[in-house]
Write a protein that holds these residues in place. Sequence first.
Motif, PDB file in Angstrom:
ATOM      1  N   VAL A 217       0.797  -1.198  -0.137  1.00 45.40           N
ATOM      2  CA  VAL A 217       0.000  -0.036   0.113  1.00 45.40           C
ATOM      3  C   VAL A 217       0.789   1.166   0.037  1.00 45.40           C
ATOM      4  O   VAL A 217       0.728   2.148  -0.591  1.00 45.40           O
ATOM      5  CB  VAL A 217      -1.042  -0.276   1.330  1.00 45.40           C
ATOM      6  N   LYS A 218       2.037   1.188   0.529  1.00 43.57           N
ATOM      7  CA  LYS A 218       3.055   2.498   0.680  1.00 43.57           C
ATOM      8  C   LYS A 218       3.361   2.540  -0.927  1.00 43.57           C
ATOM      9  O   LYS A 218       3.436   3.678  -1.261  1.00 43.57           O
ATOM     10  CB  LYS A 218       3.932   2.251   1.510  1.00 43.57           C
ATOM     11  N   LEU A 219       3.867   1.460  -1.389  1.00 46.23           N
ATOM     12  CA  LEU A 219       4.275   1.741  -2.818  1.00 46.23           C
ATOM     13  C   LEU A 219       3.278   2.289  -3.609  1.00 46.23           C
ATOM     14  O   LEU A 219       3.483   3.078  -4.600  1.00 46.23           O
ATOM     15  CB  LEU A 219       5.049   0.743  -3.349  1.00 46.23           C
ATOM     16  N   LEU A 220       2.021   1.875  -3.499  1.00 46.93           N
ATOM     17  CA  LEU A 220       0.865   2.238  -4.428  1.00 46.93           C
ATOM     18  C   LEU A 220       0.777   3.794  -4.299  1.00 46.93           C
ATOM     19  O   LEU A 220       0.562   4.554  -5.340  1.00 46.93           O
ATOM     20  CB  LEU A 220      -0.267   1.551  -4.263  1.00 46.93           C
ATOM     21  N   VAL A 221       0.724   4.310  -2.936  1.00 46.32           N
ATOM     22  CA  VAL A 221       0.774   5.955  -2.852  1.00 46.32           C
ATOM     23  C   VAL A 221       1.675   6.438  -3.501  1.00 46.32           C
ATOM     24  O   VAL A 221       1.669   7.687  -3.898  1.00 46.32           O
ATOM     25  CB  VAL A 221       0.314   5.812  -1.247  1.00 46.32           C
ATOM     26  N   MET A 222       3.116   6.154  -3.006  1.00 50.99           N
ATOM     27  CA  MET A 222       4.484   6.727  -3.637  1.00 50.99           C
ATOM     28  C   MET A 222       4.252   6.851  -5.010  1.00 50.99           C
ATOM     29  O   MET A 222       4.870   7.597  -5.747  1.00 50.99           O
ATOM     30  CB  MET A 222       5.489   5.830  -3.358  1.00 50.99           C
ATOM     31  N   ASP A 223       3.498   5.870  -5.884  1.00 49.45           N
ATOM     32  CA  ASP A 223       3.399   5.632  -7.244  1.00 49.45           C
ATOM     33  C   ASP A 223       2.425   6.363  -7.764  1.00 49.45           C
ATOM     34  O   ASP A 223       2.163   6.596  -8.957  1.00 49.45           O
ATOM     35  CB  ASP A 223       3.350   4.261  -7.689  1.00 49.45           C
ATOM     36  N   GLY A 224       1.701   7.326  -6.896  1.00 51.61           N
ATOM     37  CA  GLY A 224       0.323   7.984  -7.315  1.00 51.61           C
ATOM     38  C   GLY A 224      -0.675   7.370  -7.708  1.00 51.61           C
ATOM     39  O   GLY A 224      -1.707   7.699  -8.366  1.00 51.61           O
ATOM     40  N   ARG A 225      -0.846   6.059  -7.168  1.00 55.90           N
ATOM     41  CA  ARG A 225      -1.944   5.118  -7.341  1.00 55.90           C
ATOM     42  C   ARG A 225      -3.011   5.374  -6.186  1.00 55.90           C
ATOM     43  O   ARG A 225      -3.032   4.012  -5.588  1.00 55.90           O
ATOM     44  CB  ARG A 225      -1.501   3.786  -7.840  1.00 55.90           C
ATOM     45  N   GLY A 226      -3.371   6.445  -5.614  1.00 56.23           N
ATOM     46  CA  GLY A 226      -3.921   6.438  -4.617  1.00 56.23           C
ATOM     47  C   GLY A 226      -5.489   5.536  -4.446  1.00 56.23           C
ATOM     48  O   GLY A 226      -5.760   5.242  -3.391  1.00 56.23           O
ATOM     49  N   ASP A 227      -6.172   5.614  -5.594  1.00 59.38           N
ATOM     50  CA  ASP A 227      -7.414   4.969  -5.597  1.00 59.38           C
ATOM     51  C   ASP A 227      -7.047   3.640  -5.478  1.00 59.38           C
ATOM     52  O   ASP A 227      -7.987   2.828  -4.937  1.00 59.38           O
ATOM     53  CB  ASP A 227      -8.118   5.313  -7.019  1.00 59.38           C
ATOM     54  N   ASP A 228      -6.241   3.133  -6.111  1.00 56.00           N
ATOM     55  CA  ASP A 228      -5.588   1.590  -5.985  1.00 56.00           C
ATOM     56  C   ASP A 228      -5.389   1.325  -4.536  1.00 56.00           C
ATOM     57  O   ASP A 228      -5.746   0.079  -4.157  1.00 56.00           O
ATOM     58  CB  ASP A 228      -4.528   1.328  -6.941  1.00 56.00           C
ATOM     59  N   ALA A 229      -4.847   2.144  -3.885  1.00 55.77           N
ATOM     60  CA  ALA A 229      -4.190   2.033  -2.403  1.00 55.77           C
ATOM     61  C   ALA A 229      -5.548   1.904  -1.543  1.00 55.77           C
ATOM     62  O   ALA A 229      -5.414   1.178  -0.498  1.00 55.77           O
ATOM     63  CB  ALA A 229      -3.255   3.000  -1.867  1.00 55.77           C
ATOM     64  N   GLU A 230      -6.372   2.911  -1.853  1.00 61.67           N
ATOM     65  CA  GLU A 230      -7.743   2.670  -1.130  1.00 61.67           C
ATOM     66  C   GLU A 230      -8.750   1.590  -1.353  1.00 61.67           C
ATOM     67  O   GLU A 230      -9.071   0.823  -0.537  1.00 61.67           O
ATOM     68  CB  GLU A 230      -8.385   3.982  -1.550  1.00 61.67           C
ATOM     69  N   SER A 231      -8.701   1.202  -2.790  1.00 65.42           N
ATOM     70  CA  SER A 231      -9.437   0.049  -2.991  1.00 65.42           C
ATOM     71  C   SER A 231      -8.787  -1.220  -2.162  1.00 65.42           C
ATOM     72  O   SER A 231      -9.407  -2.153  -1.667  1.00 65.42           O
ATOM     73  CB  SER A 231      -9.283  -0.328  -4.617  1.00 65.42           C
ATOM     74  N   PHE A 232      -7.352  -1.361  -2.295  1.00 68.67           N
ATOM     75  CA  PHE A 232      -6.716  -2.389  -1.781  1.00 68.67           C
ATOM     76  C   PHE A 232      -6.821  -2.382  -0.247  1.00 68.67           C
ATOM     77  O   PHE A 232      -7.187  -3.714   0.504  1.00 68.67           O
ATOM     78  CB  PHE A 232      -5.334  -2.408  -1.836  1.00 68.67           C
ATOM     79  N   ALA A 233      -6.789  -1.425   0.372  1.00 66.74           N
ATOM     80  CA  ALA A 233      -6.991  -1.289   1.845  1.00 66.74           C
ATOM     81  C   ALA A 233      -8.374  -1.737   2.328  1.00 66.74           C
ATOM     82  O   ALA A 233      -8.665  -2.338   3.105  1.00 66.74           O
ATOM     83  CB  ALA A 233      -6.861   0.266   2.362  1.00 66.74           C
ATOM     84  N   ASP A 234      -9.476  -1.194   1.519  1.00 68.08           N
ATOM     85  CA  ASP A 234     -10.855  -1.776   1.814  1.00 68.08           C
ATOM     86  C   ASP A 234     -11.106  -3.059   1.728  1.00 68.08           C
ATOM     87  O   ASP A 234     -11.797  -3.843   2.767  1.00 68.08           O
ATOM     88  CB  ASP A 234     -11.839  -1.213   0.745  1.00 68.08           C
ATOM     89  N   GLY A 235     -10.433  -3.828   0.662  1.00 71.46           N
ATOM     90  CA  GLY A 235     -10.402  -5.192   0.768  1.00 71.46           C
ATOM     91  C   GLY A 235      -9.700  -5.979   1.890  1.00 71.46           C
ATOM     92  O   GLY A 235     -10.195  -6.953   2.418  1.00 71.46           O
ATOM     93  N   GLY A 238     -11.179  -5.170   5.412  1.00 73.07           N
ATOM     94  CA  GLY A 238     -12.529  -5.982   5.531  1.00 73.07           C
ATOM     95  C   GLY A 238     -12.182  -7.891   5.465  1.00 73.07           C
ATOM     96  O   GLY A 238     -12.827  -8.488   6.276  1.00 73.07           O
ATOM     97  N   ARG A 239     -10.958  -8.039   5.006  1.00 70.98           N
ATOM     98  CA  ARG A 239     -10.805  -9.577   5.023  1.00 70.98           C
ATOM     99  C   ARG A 239      -9.968 -10.047   6.187  1.00 70.98           C
ATOM    100  O   ARG A 239     -10.205 -11.143   6.716  1.00 70.98           O
ATOM    101  CB  ARG A 239     -10.042  -9.950   3.685  1.00 70.98           C
ATOM    102  N   CYS A 240      -9.082  -9.025   6.612  1.00 75.42           N
ATOM    103  CA  CYS A 240      -8.039  -9.367   7.637  1.00 75.42           C
ATOM    104  C   CYS A 240      -8.052  -8.532   9.032  1.00 75.42           C
ATOM    105  O   CYS A 240      -7.460  -8.841   9.834  1.00 75.42           O
ATOM    106  CB  CYS A 240      -6.623  -9.204   6.914  1.00 75.42           C
ATOM    107  N   GLY A 241      -9.132  -7.659   9.110  1.00 78.74           N
ATOM    108  CA  GLY A 241      -9.232  -6.981  10.371  1.00 78.74           C
ATOM    109  C   GLY A 241      -8.368  -5.586  10.244  1.00 78.74           C
ATOM    110  O   GLY A 241      -7.725  -5.336   9.254  1.00 78.74           O
TER     111      GLY A 241
END
Length: 257
Positions: A217-235, A238-241
């Motif tokens: 998630v850190k690399l996604l944000v650093m790469d400018g992919r904030g939406d992808d980071a947010e989508s990954f975090a949601d999943g 929700g899956r792991c707590g």
Amino acid sequence: MYRDGATALDEHDRAVGAILIGEALIAQCERNVERAKDARFSHEHDRWTAMREIHDDYPEIWRQLDRARAVLAARGANTTGYEELRPHVRPTLGVPSETNGAALDPDALDDARRAVAELKLAVPGTDWRAIAKRTTALVDMPQLHTNHRFAVVSILTVLALAIVTWFSAIVPEKKPDPAAAMRRELAAIADQRKIRIQILGGAIGDRCDPSLAHEYVKLLVMDGRGDDAESFADGYLGRCGEDTVVENWANAPRPRR
């Protein structure tokens, strides 16, 4: 009891996939060690970038190899050679230096190479040559959906990038342009980050692995992919707590477009 000869393991196997990722990271560390030692990289930023990537990648090598050992040991494979080697490996590539406070010990990568060899001995049913041939063919596929296929393609991309970078580094420039060199360096860093993102995306899949999730998630944000980071975090949440590191990075402020 695990029987090596009963099943011909391939790159889809969890243990084999982890070994392949470990090998790719070793190759990447070797390239960054050469960059850090090369006198042509005289700028402190160049050396710092190479050192930072080395210190990030070297521990990840052992995390991947430990993961492979755990999978193999659970199957009953003989991992004694790896287990005897593991307690004696160097924890880092850095060693004290009287000149600049820190230096690199490339011999530490020999431990990682021996560890890979020991793990490969624990899976004699794996045809590594066939895997290499298949992964070469996978590079030409338009879209790969299997996590381990992403990892294999990433491995080949890392190796190809290392070769291209090495050849470009040995060609002398008549009139070095510091600004152009900086742009190339930044572009190379961005490319390496994208490769790393692809490797981690294939490695984490639907698993709950905090160390991989934090880096991903850190690399996604650093790469400018904030939406992808947010989508990954949601999943992932929700899956792991709850995981404050993943949540904080996913909600990090984004630069204005």
